[in-house]
Design a protein around this motif. Sequence first.
Motif, short mmCIF file in Angstrom:
data_model
loop_
_atom_site.label_atom_id
_atom_site.label_comp_id
_atom_site.label_asym_id
_atom_site.label_seq_id
_atom_site.Cartn_x
_atom_site.Cartn_y
_atom_site.Cartn_z
N LEU A 5 0.84 -1.19 0.00
CA LEU A 5 0.00 0.00 0.00
C LEU A 5 0.87 1.24 0.00
O LEU A 5 1.79 1.38 0.81
CB LEU A 5 -0.91 0.00 1.23
N ASP A 6 0.56 2.17 -0.92
CA ASP A 6 1.37 3.38 -0.99
C ASP A 6 0.91 4.38 0.05
O ASP A 6 -0.19 4.30 0.61
CB ASP A 6 1.32 3.99 -2.39
N LYS A 8 0.01 7.52 -0.19
CA LYS A 8 -1.16 8.34 -0.50
C LYS A 8 -2.46 7.61 -0.20
O LYS A 8 -3.42 8.21 0.28
CB LYS A 8 -1.12 8.76 -1.97
N THR A 9 -2.48 6.30 -0.47
CA THR A 9 -3.69 5.53 -0.20
C THR A 9 -3.94 5.43 1.31
O THR A 9 -5.07 5.59 1.78
CB THR A 9 -3.58 4.12 -0.80
N TRP A 36 -15.50 5.95 -2.49
CA TRP A 36 -14.03 5.83 -2.44
C TRP A 36 -13.64 4.41 -2.09
O TRP A 36 -12.74 3.81 -2.71
CB TRP A 36 -13.46 6.81 -1.42
N SER A 40 -11.51 1.00 -5.56
CA SER A 40 -10.20 0.38 -5.76
C SER A 40 -9.94 -0.68 -4.70
O SER A 40 -10.24 -0.48 -3.52
CB SER A 40 -9.10 1.44 -5.70
N GLN A 42 -7.12 -1.35 -3.54
CA GLN A 42 -6.15 -0.74 -2.63
C GLN A 42 -6.86 0.06 -1.54
O GLN A 42 -6.45 0.06 -0.38
CB GLN A 42 -5.20 0.17 -3.42
N HIS A 43 -7.95 0.75 -1.93
CA HIS A 43 -8.71 1.50 -0.94
C HIS A 43 -9.32 0.56 0.10
O HIS A 43 -9.30 0.84 1.31
CB HIS A 43 -9.81 2.30 -1.63
N ALA A 46 -6.62 -0.62 2.44
CA ALA A 46 -6.23 0.41 3.40
C ALA A 46 -7.27 0.54 4.50
O ALA A 46 -6.94 0.69 5.69
CB ALA A 46 -6.04 1.75 2.68
#
Length: 315
Positions: A5-6, A8-9, A36, A40, A42-43, A46
């Motif tokens: 996970l980056d 920003k996420t 949101w 994704s 990724q979202h 997170a």
Amino acid sequence: MPCSLDLKTLEAAATWYVQLNDGTVSEARHRAWQAWLQSSPQHAAAWARVETLQQQWSMMPKQAALSSLGAAKAQRRDVLKILSMLVAVGGASWLAVEQVPYRAMLAEQRTGRRERRSLRLDDGSQLDMNADTALDIRFDSEQRHIQLYQGEMLVQTAKAWDPRPFVVHTIDGSVRALGTRFSVRQLPEQTRVCVLQAAVEVRPLQHVERPVRLEVGQQVTFDRDEVDEIQRLPAGSTAWVQGMLSVDDWRLGDFVEALGRYRPGVLRCDPAVQGLSISGAFRIDDTDTVLQNLSKTLPVKVRYMTRYWASIEPA
């Protein structure tokens, strides 16, 4: 939990947590969070990390949990606190603290979004910090060093002669002042230097033995390996010190990205209008008015999902 996970996420997840727990959550905001979350994988990953934290908080003493997160407000410092905890859940907190994004959280001097600050340094130099900037100042009997972790700074070195070198360090290398006024900005993968008076020496981290001299009216970007071609300094490059964002024939997408540095929450630009051209001087302390006026000069409209989530779209 994936460890890819980056930042920003994770920051977005932390921001949503703050907004959903500030005591004023609305149905519109809840729907925006759901959009949101579902947009994704990724979202979703997170947010699963947030849920892991919630499980841990349930086992914490009540007062400790409340002081940590339960009473969080929609402010940058709270987002950073939560973000550091989300990183810790990923199992890399003790190693990651040495990495730039996390060192920035611990920096002695920090500004949030919509915040700028001026400092008078011990040697008489003047330092201006742009929004969302983090740095450390290290002056001693032999040197004057500033470590810039993120953001942008403008410095006017003291006029009185001082034998100690004045050096700004970034992740990409260093910038040595030669009796000057200059700015340094940490970009995602490069550092940008602008010289407004006298000169500086730029040294990439991997080639410190090959300094590049930059004169007044010039700017350059560099990374750890090389210095790009020297360019003419554009007008208005340090207008942020006066609370302005000055642009000349910018892509709308780049403009929106720059404006987002001075606005809380999320500001997006639809790909269909990112290539539109925009010029002018805009007050960064009143981004709501800037957004309202965009539709008067460009074929766009601003759609608000919540107060903290705005999107620039085709009219």
